[in-house]
Design a protein around this motif. Structure first.
Motif, PDB file in Angstrom:
ATOM      1  N   UNK A 261       9.144  64.616  21.737  1.00  0.00           N
ATOM      2  CA  UNK A 261       9.729  63.928  20.604  1.00  0.00           C
ATOM      3  C   UNK A 261       9.385  62.370  20.441  1.00  0.00           C
ATOM      4  N   UNK A 262       9.776  61.747  19.344  1.00  0.00           N
ATOM      5  CA  UNK A 262       9.378  60.355  19.379  1.00  0.00           C
ATOM      6  C   UNK A 262      10.407  59.788  18.596  1.00  0.00           C
ATOM      7  N   UNK A 263      10.594  58.296  18.420  1.00  0.00           N
ATOM      8  CA  UNK A 263      11.345  57.599  17.714  1.00  0.00           C
ATOM      9  C   UNK A 263      10.964  56.198  17.272  1.00  0.00           C
ATOM     10  N   UNK A 264      10.794  55.671  15.934  1.00  0.00           N
ATOM     11  CA  UNK A 264      10.338  54.491  15.756  1.00  0.00           C
ATOM     12  C   UNK A 264      11.731  53.481  15.568  1.00  0.00           C
ATOM     13  N   UNK A 265      12.875  54.183  15.491  1.00  0.00           N
ATOM     14  CA  UNK A 265      14.250  53.266  15.407  1.00  0.00           C
ATOM     15  C   UNK A 265      14.404  52.542  16.506  1.00  0.00           C
ATOM     16  N   UNK A 266      14.690  51.155  16.002  1.00  0.00           N
ATOM     17  CA  UNK A 266      14.996  50.240  16.982  1.00  0.00           C
ATOM     18  C   UNK A 266      16.689  50.194  17.131  1.00  0.00           C
ATOM     19  N   UNK A 267      17.346  49.874  18.151  1.00  0.00           N
ATOM     20  CA  UNK A 267      18.734  49.916  18.494  1.00  0.00           C
ATOM     21  C   UNK A 267      19.355  51.091  18.089  1.00  0.00           C
ATOM     22  N   UNK A 268      18.704  52.240  18.334  1.00  0.00           N
ATOM     23  CA  UNK A 268      19.305  53.727  18.078  1.00  0.00           C
ATOM     24  C   UNK A 268      20.515  53.668  19.142  1.00  0.00           C
ATOM     25  N   UNK A 269      21.361  54.425  18.300  1.00  0.00           N
ATOM     26  CA  UNK A 269      22.833  54.524  19.235  1.00  0.00           C
ATOM     27  C   UNK A 269      22.971  55.893  19.908  1.00  0.00           C
ATOM     28  N   UNK A 270      21.959  56.833  19.532  1.00  0.00           N
ATOM     29  CA  UNK A 270      22.196  58.320  19.844  1.00  0.00           C
ATOM     30  C   UNK A 270      20.836  59.124  20.054  1.00  0.00           C
ATOM     31  N   UNK A 271      20.682  59.937  20.762  1.00  0.00           N
ATOM     32  CA  UNK A 271      19.558  60.953  20.835  1.00  0.00           C
ATOM     33  C   UNK A 271      19.149  61.467  19.554  1.00  0.00           C
ATOM     34  N   UNK A 272      19.967  61.509  18.421  1.00  0.00           N
ATOM     35  CA  UNK A 272      19.712  62.437  17.304  1.00  0.00           C
ATOM     36  C   UNK A 272      18.547  61.518  16.597  1.00  0.00           C
ATOM     37  N   UNK A 273      18.122  60.147  16.979  1.00  0.00           N
ATOM     38  CA  UNK A 273      17.023  59.664  16.323  1.00  0.00           C
ATOM     39  C   UNK A 273      15.666  59.898  16.874  1.00  0.00           C
ATOM     40  N   UNK A 274      15.665  60.903  18.002  1.00  0.00           N
ATOM     41  CA  UNK A 274      14.514  61.224  18.625  1.00  0.00           C
ATOM     42  C   UNK A 274      14.016  62.580  17.842  1.00  0.00           C
ATOM     43  N   UNK A 275      12.760  62.294  17.146  1.00  0.00           N
ATOM     44  CA  UNK A 275      12.144  63.245  16.172  1.00  0.00           C
ATOM     45  C   UNK A 275      11.322  64.356  16.983  1.00  0.00           C
ATOM     46  N   UNK A 276      11.575  65.521  17.000  1.00  0.00           N
ATOM     47  CA  UNK A 276      10.707  66.700  17.536  1.00  0.00           C
ATOM     48  C   UNK A 276       9.341  66.334  16.998  1.00  0.00           C
ATOM     49  N   UNK A 277       7.980  66.755  17.930  1.00  0.00           N
ATOM     50  CA  UNK A 277       6.780  66.964  17.343  1.00  0.00           C
ATOM     51  C   UNK A 277       6.595  67.985  16.428  1.00  0.00           C
ATOM     52  N   UNK A 278       6.048  67.884  15.344  1.00  0.00           N
ATOM     53  CA  UNK A 278       6.008  69.293  14.562  1.00  0.00           C
ATOM     54  C   UNK A 278       5.192  70.375  15.163  1.00  0.00           C
ATOM     55  N   UNK A 279       5.335  71.250  14.444  1.00  0.00           N
ATOM     56  CA  UNK A 279       4.685  72.669  14.959  1.00  0.00           C
ATOM     57  C   UNK A 279       3.230  72.472  15.012  1.00  0.00           C
ATOM     58  N   UNK A 280       2.408  72.964  16.055  1.00  0.00           N
ATOM     59  CA  UNK A 280       1.119  72.884  16.036  1.00  0.00           C
ATOM     60  C   UNK A 280       0.726  71.838  16.903  1.00  0.00           C
ATOM     61  N   UNK A 281       1.506  70.897  17.310  1.00  0.00           N
ATOM     62  CA  UNK A 281       1.389  69.854  18.201  1.00  0.00           C
ATOM     63  C   UNK A 281       2.241  69.585  19.340  1.00  0.00           C
TER      64      UNK A 281
END
Length: 496
Positions: free
Chosen positions: A61-81
């Motif tokens: 996963x990855x996230x470009x959000x600063x000050x995130x308040x939960x794990x929902x901001x962590x985005x999964x790497x897309x299929x094939x990666x």
């Protein structure tokens, strides 16, 4: 001094206690263990209310959000990666699945989680998302490797073998050329690459890689078609004294060899049956069909081929079509067995000797006529059909009799009948027809023992009268109780 020390300790506890007990607001955390000031969580991290530290996004996963308040901001790497990095602040950390693999799900944490192409296939593409990218090895090749990234991993079938399947995954997929054939080609994709040994030679082994394995037929033997695994012996009435022969010499008129495989002209001896060497005016004719698709034919096709061969035989023997019969006596027909052996009798032969018949039937022109008439019925899809050995044997025609099998089944039965008048009949029938019958009527009991020829018949036991009322009472009791009462009564009589 002691009082000063205790004051310092109390002051340290006052400073540390708020840090231990108080957390940061959501989206913030302490930047390090030595700093107790809450700062905004950076990209790739998050924190909940009251947390003292920022939690990193997990691998995959990855996230470009600063000050995130939960794990929902962590985005999964897309299929094939995939990505093995924790706390990744950008999608750039997601790398494509390597060639030979594909990713069918998002959020993969390593290249090993990308699915490998199966054996017999390969893929050169980065970041594939389905197994459709896996290309099958071409016919004539095979590969047992998992996750191949190049067609170079597909291995050619060795000379002497071939494979017409795509995506072969084992060496065993390469089929050997049959006996009598050879192939020097690497990566052969068809059985047609297997070349038959020339006429006059043979080759008994499978999977051969060059023509040098073809062996010359010895004297007394020959081959008339290519691709033979054995040489046929010269049939009766012929001989051969040289190597690599494609036909045998016919004995001179009035002489014959009465066994196959003759090596010299001296083996031809005068016929005992008179001129023509056919005292019964008939001869048994046998032909060996090669690559004949017997199992694929229906009854009509087989009957047409039998009639066509009979007509060719009649023409070569200068007799009527009806004079050619199969082994059971059916006219204008021959007998063809599943292994391709053709048998028939030429009867009422009056215009030719056995030597003349042999010369005609062993000729290339007769072979060609039979092959062409048969292929006209089979069609052009039959590969390498031909005629091997042909033999002519002067012999009186005696039709074979159809055979049948009769199966006899023996049934054993038993019958038990009980009547209201307490009459019981027990009858048993076996294959020896032995009958055991016991009848009880009113107050009389009769027992009959089975008779055997190896045993002496004993006289029947004496019977005692019993009152009618006693019998009726006994009939109402269970049979087990009746048996006990009978045994008790018998014991009482013995004591008396």
């Amino acid at each position: 001094m002691a009082r000063f020390t205790s004051h310092v300790a109390a002051l340290c506890l006052m400073v540390a206690f708020p840090r231990l007990q108080a957390g940061c607001p959501a989206g913030e955390g302490y930047p390090s263990a030595n700093v107790s000031t809450c700062v905004l969580c950076g990209a790739g991290t998050w924190s909940g209310e009251g947390s003292a530290e920022c939690t990193r996004c997990p691998p995959g996963t990855w996230s470009s959000v600063t000050g995130a308040v939960d794990a929902g901001t962590c985005v999964r790497c897309p299929r094939g990666t995939w990505s093995s990095q924790m706390g990744s602040p950008t999608q750039d950390s997601c790398q494509g699945c390597s060639p030979g693999r594909w990713g069918g799900a998002d959020g993969l944490a390593g290249d090993s989680q990308c699915t490998a192409c199966s054996p017999g296939t390969w893929a050169a593409e980065h970041g594939a998302t389905s197994d459709e990218v896996c290309t099958a090895c071409a016919p004539g090749k095979w590969s047992s490797q998992v996750g191949s990234s190049s067609a170079a991993h597909c291995i050619d079938c060795a000379p002497g073998t071939w494979n017409d399947e795509s995506g072969a995954s084992a060496l065993q997929s390469c089929k050997p050329c049959g006996a009598g054939t050879w192939s020097a080609e690497w990566g052969a994709s068809s059985k047609s690459t297997c070349t038959g040994c020339e006429v006059g030679t043979y080759q008994p082994a499978v999977g051969q890689a060059n023509q040098s394995v073809c062996i010359r037929c010895p004297p007394g033997k020959y081959t008339a078609v290519t691709g033979e695994s054995t040489c046929a012996p010269c049939p009766a009435g012929s001989w051969n004294d040289d190597f690599e022969k494609t036909e045998c010499n016919i004995c001179p008129e009035g002489k014959w060899t009465h066994s196959s495989g003759a090596l010299r002209a001296g083996d031809c001896t005068p016929c005992a049956g008179g001129a023509g060497c056919m005292p019964d005016s008939s001869a048994r004719i046998t032909m060996d069909f090669k690559n004949f698709p017997y199992a694929e034919l229906d009854e009509q096709q087989l009957a047409e081929i039998e009639a066509a061969i009979a007509e060719a035989l009649a023409s070569a023997c200068s007799i009527d079509n009806q004079s050619v019969v199969d082994l059971f006596g059916k006219s204008t027909s021959v007998t063809i067995s599943p292994d391709g052996t053709v048998s028939a009798f030429a009867t009422e032969v009056t215009g030719a000797s056995a030597n003349e018949l042999a010369a005609r039937l062993y000729s290339l022109s007769f072979r060609g006529e039979v092959v062409n008439s048969t292929l006209a019925i089979l069609g052009s899809g039959v590969a390498r059909f031909g005629i091997g050995a042909i033999s002519v044997k002067p012999e009186a025609f005696v039709p074979l009799m159809p055979t049948s099998t009769v199966t006899t089944t023996t049934v054993s039965s038993s019958t038990v009948t009980t009547t209201a008048a307490t009459t019981t009949t027990v009858e048993a029938t076996t294959v020896e027809a032995t009958t055991v019958e016991a009848t009880t009527v009113e107050a009389t009991t009769t027992q009959t023992r089975p008779q055997h020829k190896d045993a002496t018949t004993e006289p029947p036991a004496e019977t005692e009268p019993t009152s009618k009322a006693s019998i009726q009472a006994a009939a109402a009791l269970p049979w087990s109780l009746m048996l006990c009462l009978g045994l008790t009564a018998s014991g009482s009589r013995r004591q008396l």
